[in-house]
Design an enzyme around this catalytic site. Structure first.
Site, PDB file in Angstrom:
ATOM      1  N   GLU A   1      64.360 -52.168  59.478  1.00  0.00           N
ATOM      2  CA  GLU A   1      63.547 -52.639  60.592  1.00  0.00           C
ATOM      3  C   GLU A   1      64.059 -54.000  61.084  1.00  0.00           C
ATOM      4  O   GLU A   1      64.026 -54.992  60.345  1.00  0.00           O
ATOM      5  CB  GLU A   1      62.087 -52.740  60.138  1.00  0.00           C
TER       6      GLU A   1
ATOM      7  N   HIS B   1      53.063 -58.939  51.303  1.00  0.00           N
ATOM      8  CA  HIS B   1      54.425 -59.391  51.557  1.00  0.00           C
ATOM      9  C   HIS B   1      55.063 -60.029  50.329  1.00  0.00           C
ATOM     10  O   HIS B   1      56.282 -60.023  50.196  1.00  0.00           O
ATOM     11  CB  HIS B   1      54.453 -60.395  52.711  1.00  0.00           C
TER      12      HIS B   1
ATOM     13  N   GLN C   1      61.596 -54.176  54.542  1.00  0.00           N
ATOM     14  CA  GLN C   1      61.385 -55.506  55.108  1.00  0.00           C
ATOM     15  C   GLN C   1      60.675 -56.461  54.154  1.00  0.00           C
ATOM     16  O   GLN C   1      61.011 -57.644  54.076  1.00  0.00           O
ATOM     17  CB  GLN C   1      60.611 -55.383  56.413  1.00  0.00           C
ATOM     18  N   PHE C   2      59.702 -55.961  53.400  1.00  0.00           N
ATOM     19  CA  PHE C   2      59.067 -56.697  52.303  1.00  0.00           C
ATOM     20  C   PHE C   2      58.769 -55.694  51.198  1.00  0.00           C
ATOM     21  O   PHE C   2      58.352 -54.565  51.476  1.00  0.00           O
ATOM     22  CB  PHE C   2      57.771 -57.381  52.749  1.00  0.00           C
TER      23      PHE C   2
ATOM     24  N   PHE D   1      55.829 -53.262  50.790  1.00  0.00           N
ATOM     25  CA  PHE D   1      55.754 -52.013  51.558  1.00  0.00           C
ATOM     26  C   PHE D   1      56.419 -50.847  50.827  1.00  0.00           C
ATOM     27  O   PHE D   1      56.579 -49.762  51.391  1.00  0.00           O
ATOM     28  CB  PHE D   1      56.436 -52.189  52.918  1.00  0.00           C
TER      29      PHE D   1
ATOM     30  N   LEU E   1      59.595 -48.386  62.434  1.00  0.00           N
ATOM     31  CA  LEU E   1      58.774 -49.050  61.408  1.00  0.00           C
ATOM     32  C   LEU E   1      58.165 -47.985  60.509  1.00  0.00           C
ATOM     33  O   LEU E   1      56.973 -47.690  60.557  1.00  0.00           O
ATOM     34  CB  LEU E   1      57.679 -49.890  62.073  1.00  0.00           C
ATOM     35  N   ALA E   2      59.000 -47.385  59.690  1.00  0.00           N
ATOM     36  CA  ALA E   2      58.570 -46.279  58.827  1.00  0.00           C
ATOM     37  C   ALA E   2      59.430 -46.288  57.579  1.00  0.00           C
ATOM     38  O   ALA E   2      60.538 -45.745  57.570  1.00  0.00           O
ATOM     39  CB  ALA E   2      58.695 -44.950  59.568  1.00  0.00           C
ATOM     40  N   GLU E   3      58.920 -46.911  56.503  1.00  0.00           N
ATOM     41  CA  GLU E   3      59.702 -47.014  55.276  1.00  0.00           C
ATOM     42  C   GLU E   3      60.039 -45.648  54.689  1.00  0.00           C
ATOM     43  O   GLU E   3      61.108 -45.454  54.100  1.00  0.00           O
ATOM     44  CB  GLU E   3      58.952 -47.859  54.236  1.00  0.00           C
TER      45      GLU E   3
END
Length: 325
Positions: A29, A129, A82-83, A86, A58-60
């Protein structure tokens, strides 16, 4: 050698491996034009093109599925979550697919995927996060889980991870991204994915830590040196697999142990380290092992994280406890 922050060392490692191997792909992302939230991939899309460095939705779960498929087609994906808070959205791909690929296929397929992700407290992030979830993925056979604490380690470790044929979870503590600089060799070098490092020699007590807690341990060691307490600090670097030989060698030398982790106490990496020492070197201990961890609560909102997170003062107290036993 150049002076680099940890984030610069990570970017440099990605650049080295993308030049070295055209099958290395970087995606996640906002990793393309924006260079990621922390700019870890800054400039890479301009250098290597949109086919090799690209943004995802935006879809892990989609990022994980793409990594699985690409690895089976001969690529070496380096996806960014991203973190790491997630990671729950992508656990199936990591633990039920990548970690089992070699076993499931009878050795026909491997999964050379390096999953990069920031984590860790002390920087006042929103909920989910900063959580330290390394213990959750370290439990799964088939995964390597590594956490650098210095720029030098970060670069060499990431190059090793990308070249390895096993899936590697590569975690980056956010507080360390730009907190200090270190000399880092230019070009190509590697660090083993399964070796700990003695960051400070000592003879009275061993402190075992990883990530940002290595620096808390080193600060505690410096303070206690004024009281003639000699502290050995071991940086695990790899939390799965553990470097048992390095741990036991230090324990047999000092006879006293403190294990430090930022994560909550329950079912953490520190607990496994303590268990391994008890299994293999119990008679070398001069005092019970002490753990320094966060409380067994949900990571607090940012206003309270300074109270909740372990720090060097907690490490000092733990060391004094085992010394005075």
């Amino acid at each position: 050698m150049a002076q680099m922050t940890l984030i610069q060392a990570i970017t440099d490692a990605l650049r080295v491996e993308m030049k070295n191997d055209p099958n290395v792909l970087v995606f996640g992302e906002d990793v393309g034009v924006n260079g990621g939230v922390f700019r870890a991939t800054e400039g890479l899309q301009a250098e290597f093109g949109e086919q090799r460095v690209f943004d995802t939705p935006l879809a892990e779960s989609g990022i994980g599925g793409l990594a699985v498929g690409l690895s089976l087609e001969g690529f070496r994906p380096v996806p960014e979550i991203q973190f790491f808070g997630f990671v729950f959205e992508v656990m199936d791909s990591i633990c039920a697919q990548l970690a089992r690929m070699r076993y499931r296929s009878g050795g026909r397929f491997s999964a050379p995927v390096t999953i990069r992700s920031p984590f860790g407290g002390g920087v006042h992030t929103p909920e989910l996060h900063a959580d330290s979830l390394e213990g959750m993925v370290a439990q799964h056979p088939g995964l390597r889980v590594v956490i650098p604490s210095t720029p030098y380690d970060a670069k060499g470790l990431l190059i090793s991870a990308i070249r390895n044929n096993d899936p590697v979870v590569y975690l980056e503590h956010m507080k360390l991204y730009r907190s200090f600089r270190q000399e880092v060799p230019e070009g190509d070098y590697t660090i083993p994915l399964d070796k700990a490092d003695v960051k400070r020699e000592g003879k009275d007590v061993t402190v075992i830590a990883y990530g940002a807690m290595v620096h808390a341990a080193l600060k505690a060691a410096e303070e206690l040196e004024k009281e003639n307490v000699s502290v050995e600090v071991i940086d695990l670097i790899s939390v799965s697999p553990l470097d048992i030989e390095a741990i036991i060698a230090s324990v047999e030398k000092t006879g006293r142990v403190v294990v430090v982790q930022e994560a909550q106490k329950m079912a953490g990496v520190a607990a496994t380290v303590v268990a391994e020492i008890n299994d293999r070197a119990l008679l070398s201990l001069e005092a019970p092992i002490v753990r320094v961890t966060a409380a067994d609560t949900i990571f607090p909102f940012s206003q309270a994280e300074g109270v909740w997170l372990p720090n060097h003062k907690d490490v000092v107290e733990a060391i004094q406890q085992v010394i005075n036993f």
